[in-house]
Design an enzyme around this catalytic site. Structure first.
Site, short mmCIF file in Angstrom:
data_model
loop_
_atom_site.label_atom_id
_atom_site.label_comp_id
_atom_site.label_asym_id
_atom_site.label_seq_id
_atom_site.Cartn_x
_atom_site.Cartn_y
_atom_site.Cartn_z
N LYS A 40 0.84 -1.20 0.00
CA LYS A 40 0.00 0.00 0.00
C LYS A 40 0.88 1.25 0.00
O LYS A 40 2.06 1.18 0.33
CB LYS A 40 -0.92 -0.01 1.22
CG LYS A 40 -0.19 -0.02 2.56
CD LYS A 40 -1.15 -0.31 3.71
CE LYS A 40 -0.42 -0.31 5.05
NZ LYS A 40 -1.31 -0.81 6.15
N ARG A 141 -11.04 0.03 14.69
CA ARG A 141 -10.99 0.69 13.39
C ARG A 141 -12.12 0.19 12.49
O ARG A 141 -13.09 0.91 12.28
CB ARG A 141 -9.61 0.45 12.76
CG ARG A 141 -9.31 1.34 11.58
CD ARG A 141 -7.84 1.39 11.24
NE ARG A 141 -7.28 0.11 10.79
CZ ARG A 141 -6.02 -0.06 10.39
NH1 ARG A 141 -5.19 0.97 10.38
NH2 ARG A 141 -5.58 -1.24 10.01
N HIS A 172 -6.47 -7.25 13.31
CA HIS A 172 -5.27 -6.40 13.29
C HIS A 172 -4.95 -5.99 14.72
O HIS A 172 -5.82 -5.53 15.45
CB HIS A 172 -5.54 -5.16 12.43
CG HIS A 172 -4.31 -4.40 12.04
ND1 HIS A 172 -3.23 -4.99 11.42
CD2 HIS A 172 -3.99 -3.10 12.15
CE1 HIS A 172 -2.30 -4.06 11.18
NE2 HIS A 172 -2.74 -2.92 11.62
N ARG A 225 0.46 -10.79 6.77
CA ARG A 225 0.40 -9.56 5.96
C ARG A 225 1.67 -8.76 6.28
O ARG A 225 1.75 -8.06 7.26
CB ARG A 225 -0.86 -8.75 6.32
CG ARG A 225 -2.13 -9.59 6.33
CD ARG A 225 -3.36 -8.78 6.65
NE ARG A 225 -3.32 -8.03 7.88
CZ ARG A 225 -3.70 -8.49 9.08
NH1 ARG A 225 -4.15 -9.71 9.23
NH2 ARG A 225 -3.62 -7.71 10.14
N TYR A 270 15.35 30.98 5.83
CA TYR A 270 14.16 31.75 6.24
C TYR A 270 14.14 31.96 7.75
O TYR A 270 14.46 31.05 8.52
CB TYR A 270 12.89 31.00 5.83
CG TYR A 270 12.63 31.01 4.35
CD1 TYR A 270 12.38 32.20 3.67
CD2 TYR A 270 12.63 29.82 3.64
CE1 TYR A 270 12.14 32.19 2.30
CE2 TYR A 270 12.39 29.80 2.28
CZ TYR A 270 12.14 30.99 1.61
OH TYR A 270 11.89 30.99 0.27
N CYS A 316 14.12 24.59 3.47
CA CYS A 316 13.22 25.30 2.56
C CYS A 316 12.38 24.28 1.78
O CYS A 316 12.55 23.08 1.93
CB CYS A 316 14.00 26.14 1.56
SG CYS A 316 15.32 27.13 2.25
N MET A 317 11.51 24.78 0.92
CA MET A 317 10.68 23.87 0.13
C MET A 317 11.54 22.97 -0.78
O MET A 317 11.28 21.79 -0.92
CB MET A 317 9.69 24.67 -0.72
CG MET A 317 8.69 23.79 -1.45
SD MET A 317 7.59 24.70 -2.55
CE MET A 317 6.56 25.58 -1.39
N ASP A 318 12.58 23.55 -1.37
CA ASP A 318 13.33 22.83 -2.39
C ASP A 318 14.84 22.80 -2.15
O ASP A 318 15.58 22.28 -2.99
CB ASP A 318 13.09 23.47 -3.77
CG ASP A 318 11.64 23.85 -3.96
OD1 ASP A 318 10.82 22.92 -4.01
OD2 ASP A 318 11.34 25.06 -4.01
C1 LIG Z 1 -0.68 -1.71 6.95
C2 LIG Z 1 -1.29 -2.96 7.43
C3 LIG Z 1 -0.52 -4.11 7.56
C4 LIG Z 1 0.97 -4.12 7.43
O1 LIG Z 1 1.54 -3.62 8.62
P1 LIG Z 1 3.11 -3.57 8.88
O2 LIG Z 1 3.24 -3.05 10.26
O3 LIG Z 1 3.67 -2.62 7.88
O4 LIG Z 1 3.62 -4.94 8.68
C5 LIG Z 1 -1.18 -5.29 7.89
N1 LIG Z 1 -2.51 -5.32 8.08
C6 LIG Z 1 -3.28 -4.23 7.98
C7 LIG Z 1 -4.74 -4.33 8.22
C8 LIG Z 1 -2.70 -3.01 7.67
O5 LIG Z 1 -3.47 -1.91 7.60
#
Ligand SMILES: *Cc1c(COP(=O)(O)O)cnc(C)c1O
Length: 384
Positions: A40, A141, A172, A225, A270, A316-318
């Site tokens: 992601k 969540r 999670h 995951r 700045y 700065c920005m850049d």
């Molecule tokens: C982002 C996420 C993960 C991965 O988590 P890490 O800490 O980067 O391994 C797994 N499950 C869910 C639901 C997440 O949102």
């Protein structure tokens, strides 16, 4: 935003490090357990396509993303056969896209199923939709929260079986990266109570993000995951040591585009927050907060010829300025994250300076910074 390919400033991604990190995790899995690479947010800023390829080479069997568009991006890039799980909630009006691209969505309640079933009929979507059920064991969540809700879901689903393909379920953990295991165990208990009321479990049962995988094996689960640890970053920051070494994949380099001696009485940047008291060699780096290098890096360091040079004045920005130990040539390389002449600045260290976590910095590097990929044989593969 345009990718600044004609400026010396880039994120370097070591694909071998990603492969090694995935390989080391896959080697530890119980038989029958799979690893989905979490890519992601453009693979936490590392580049979704290249990371997905590296993860597959190392034994990942599927992907997790946050939003439907990220899933479609992977399909369009040629990942046509692997399961892609969207971890966030997808609007039920997208049933046609979900089906078209064969995406697995997260479902968090029966209401969604009913709405999606109705829209499937309206839009004449024939294919059954793949989904994972989210169980909220204490993250607060998304997902069902009690065994009663899960029971009700299970019963309702049985009446819509032709419409949906129940692939898996997951929960999670909020504190899997903490040495204090109390809340983790509370969540695990809640999760087990919810599992117990399901008549026939789907193929995948998943509890582990990186932290849970590294530190909390859960025997009834069969899918990991794997996110942050794949990139070689310790999910706990520095709180707990991983059971095997993680190799950071990301470094960030640039160069000095200007080197001058600034005379006493002048200030830098700045707000004139840094005053020059004696003649001082100042180098300018062509990167700034528009690249994701935060203003709070003022006072942090970069590496020039392996030496730590403080960032002086506001970022700065850049552009940003550093104090040099003496005169060095223009175009001298600068390492903002990574190793130079044996000295290393880590993303973790930078995150501490910015009072945040490496996750946030990694996915905050902007698209203006090109991602450059390389492979190395120096990374050592560990096996059991
Ligand atoms: C982002 C996420 C993960 C991965 O988590 P890490 O800490 O980067 O391994 C797994 N499950 C869910 C639901 C997440 O949102």
């Amino acid at each position: 935003m345009v990718v600044a390919r004609n400026r010396n400033g880039q994120i370097l991604i070591n694909e071998t490090a990603i492969e090694t990190n995935v390989h080391n995790a896959v080697t530890r899995l119980q038989p029958g357990t799979e690893l989905f690479a979490v890519v992601k947010a453009d693979a936490y800023g590392h580049g979704a396509i290249q990371v997905a390829q590296a993860a597959l080479r190392a034994g990942a069997t599927g992907f997790c993303v946050a939003v439907l568009d990220e899933a479609i991006q992977l399909r369009q890039a040629g990942f046509v056969s692997q399961p892609i799980l969207v971890l966030g909630l997808t609007d039920e009006t997208k049933v046609d896209l979900i089906a078209k691209y064969d995406i697995t969505v997260t479902v968090a309640d029966v209401t969604w199923l009913r709405a999606a079933a109705r829209l499937k009929h309206e839009l004449r979507v024939e294919k059954s939709l793949k989904f994972f059920l989210a169980l909220d064991s204490g993250m607060g969540r998304i997902g069902l929260q009690t065994p009663t809700e899960v029971r009700d879901f299970d019963v309702n689903l049985q009446q819509m079986q032709d419409e949906f393909d129940w692939q898996g379920l997951y929960t999670h953990f909020a504190t899997a990266d903490s040495p204090d295991e109390q809340y983790f165990n509370f969540q695990l208990q809640n999760f087990r109570a919810m599992l117990a009321v399901i008549e026939c479990l789907p193929r995948y049962v998943s509890v582990a993000n990186s932290a849970a995988d590294l530190w909390h094996p859960v025997p009834e689960a069969n899918l990991v995951r794997y996110g942050i640890a794949m990139y070689g970053l310790n999910p706990s920051g520095t709180a707990i040591k991983p059971p095997f070494s993680l190799q950071p994949a990301l470094s960030l380099t640039s160069e000095l585009v200007s080197v001058r001696q600034v005379v006493p009485g002048r200030s830098i940047g700045y707000g004139a927050t840094y005053s020059v008291i004696k003649p001082t060699w100042i180098g300018t780096i062509p990167l700034g907060y528009a690249d994701g290098l935060r203003r709070s890096l003022q006072g942090f360091s970069v590496l020039v010829n392996g030496e730590r040079c403080p960032i002086v004045g506001r970022v700065c920005m850049d552009q940003m300025m550093v104090k040099l130990p003496g005169s060095v040539p223009v175009h001298t390389p600068v390492t903002l994250i990574g190793t130079d002449h044996g000295e290393t600045i880590t993303l973790q260290e930078m995150a501490e300076q910015c009072q945040t976590i490496h996750y946030e910095l990694a996915c905050g590097f902007s698209q203006r910074l090109p991602r450059v990929y390389y492979q190395t044989n120096l990374a050592t593969k560990e096996s059991r």
